[in-house]
Scaffold this motif. Structure first.
Motif, PDB file in Angstrom:
ATOM      1  N   UNK A  25     125.244  98.513  -4.837  1.00 32.81           N
ATOM      2  CA  UNK A  25     125.490  99.206  -3.027  1.00 32.81           C
ATOM      3  C   UNK A  25     125.290  99.774  -2.443  1.00 32.81           C
ATOM      4  N   UNK A  26     125.866 101.387  -3.057  1.00 31.06           N
ATOM      5  CA  UNK A  26     125.130 102.708  -2.307  1.00 31.06           C
ATOM      6  C   UNK A  26     123.138 102.936  -2.494  1.00 31.06           C
ATOM      7  N   UNK A  27     122.546 102.273  -3.472  1.00 30.53           N
ATOM      8  CA  UNK A  27     121.034 101.582  -3.384  1.00 30.53           C
ATOM      9  C   UNK A  27     121.126 101.313  -1.927  1.00 30.53           C
ATOM     10  N   UNK A  28     121.820 100.046  -1.604  1.00 33.20           N
ATOM     11  CA  UNK A  28     121.008  98.930  -0.814  1.00 33.20           C
ATOM     12  C   UNK A  28     121.690  99.414   0.865  1.00 33.20           C
ATOM     13  N   UNK A  29     123.080 100.619   1.054  1.00 32.38           N
ATOM     14  CA  UNK A  29     123.616 100.635   1.916  1.00 32.38           C
ATOM     15  C   UNK A  29     122.251 102.459   2.179  1.00 32.38           C
ATOM     16  N   UNK A  30     122.000 103.106   1.630  1.00 24.00           N
ATOM     17  CA  UNK A  30     120.692 103.574   1.878  1.00 24.00           C
ATOM     18  C   UNK A  30     120.014 102.944   2.165  1.00 24.00           C
ATOM     19  N   UNK A  31     119.162 102.065   1.710  1.00 27.80           N
ATOM     20  CA  UNK A  31     117.889 101.892   2.089  1.00 27.80           C
ATOM     21  C   UNK A  31     117.985 100.829   3.833  1.00 27.80           C
ATOM     22  N   UNK A  32     119.214 100.259   3.398  1.00 33.91           N
ATOM     23  CA  UNK A  32     119.459  99.718   5.064  1.00 33.91           C
ATOM     24  C   UNK A  32     119.431 100.293   6.007  1.00 33.91           C
ATOM     25  N   UNK A  33     120.131 101.531   5.933  1.00 31.36           N
ATOM     26  CA  UNK A  33     120.024 102.713   6.976  1.00 31.36           C
ATOM     27  C   UNK A  33     118.522 103.573   6.584  1.00 31.36           C
ATOM     28  N   UNK A  34     118.004 103.760   6.062  1.00 30.01           N
ATOM     29  CA  UNK A  34     116.992 104.877   6.023  1.00 30.01           C
ATOM     30  C   UNK A  34     115.770 104.384   6.271  1.00 30.01           C
ATOM     31  N   UNK A  35     116.461 102.977   5.259  1.00 32.86           N
ATOM     32  CA  UNK A  35     114.526 103.219   5.258  1.00 32.86           C
ATOM     33  C   UNK A  35     113.346 103.291   4.173  1.00 32.86           C
ATOM     34  N   UNK A  36     114.352 104.134   3.157  1.00 31.21           N
ATOM     35  CA  UNK A  36     114.343 105.225   2.112  1.00 31.21           C
ATOM     36  C   UNK A  36     115.132 104.313   0.520  1.00 31.21           C
TER      37      UNK A  36
END
Length: 258
Positions: free
Chosen positions: A185-196
């Motif tokens: 969940x954290x991985x996808x949240x970071x990816x969604x919010x920062x594109x990183x």
């Protein structure tokens, strides 16, 4: 290896589900749910890139689903398109008040829906890409463009990383534990919010702190590396150059000239 965007369809009408899925499945990875309750369970588990939900459904309707998503840090960043046969201004206002990003009235064409999905996803990606590519100058406008939960999440995420910077082994599992979120969940949240990716975000925070320390003119490169948890000077210089387009000494010289 499937890097397609993930879309969750929530509707109690199987014909509508099939119609929408057929129009999107060639471009996106699509999951489905038969009501808002199941939709919420899948949204919090899979953290999709976008949710398309009917308004009128049993167990939990689309309005309640949207509100629930926007009030939970795991899903608050996910754009929601609501679908309804009701086209009154009051009904649309209720949808937008619940946090919906778009509201389509039935019947609608598949081309219109595809266009709406594409535009929303591109707008979100551009917002977050701009933020990470020009962190200092666009942070204020970015903070004004996202909801409070997402802003607090990024603040907490950055603080956890900064509080543990000297730990060179810091990784997403350790950060997830401190934020009380699952690894995925954290991985996808970071990816969604920062594109990183999570590791890219951790590295970006390290290098941004290195820049701040460099500008104080109180530490040499070795001391800065120790403070940000990097033990290889070549790796540090390479990361710094990727972030700022020049190595640390060139960066300082440029600032002095300006």
């Amino acid at each position: 290896n499937d890097d397609r965007k993930v879309i969750l369809l929530v509707d109690d009408n199987q014909e509508i589900i099939d119609y929408i899925k057929d129009s999107l499945v060639d471009t996106y990875k699509v999951f489905t749910a038969e009501n808002g309750k199941v939709g919420w369970e899948k949204a919090s588990e899979k953290v999709p890139d976008l949710v398309i939900s009917d308004v009128m459904m049993p167990v939990m309707d689309g309005i309640e689903l949207c509100k629930t998503m926007k009030q939970d840090v795991r899903t608050s960043h996910i754009p929601v398109i609501l679908l309804s046969a009701k086209d009154a201004l009051q009904d649309q206002s209720e949808g937008y008040d619940a946090g919906a990003d778009s509201y389509l009235t039935k019947p609608f064409s598949s081309s219109l829906l595809r266009s709406r999905v594409k535009n929303i996803l591109e707008a979100h990606q551009k917002l977050y890409s701009d933020y990470t590519s020009d962190f200092k100058h666009k942070q204020k406008s970015f903070n004004e463009s996202i909801n409070q939960l997402d802003k607090e999440f990024l603040d907490n995420l950055t603080k956890v990383i900064e509080d543990n910077l000297e730990d060179e082994t810091l990784n997403i599992s350790q950060v997830a534990l401190q934020l009380n979120m699952s690894h995925s969940t954290l991985y996808r949240k970071i990816k969604a919010l920062t594109n990183l990716t999570a590791n890219e975000y951790i590295r970006k925070v390290r290098i941004r702190v290195a820049e701040q320390l460099l500008l104080t003119n109180q530490y040499n490169i070795s001391e800065i590396m120790y403070k940000i948890g990097i033990n290889s000077s070549s790796y540090f210089r390479r990361c710094f150059k990727e972030e700022f387009g020049m190595n640390p000494s060139e960066y300082l010289q440029k600032l002095k000239q300006e």
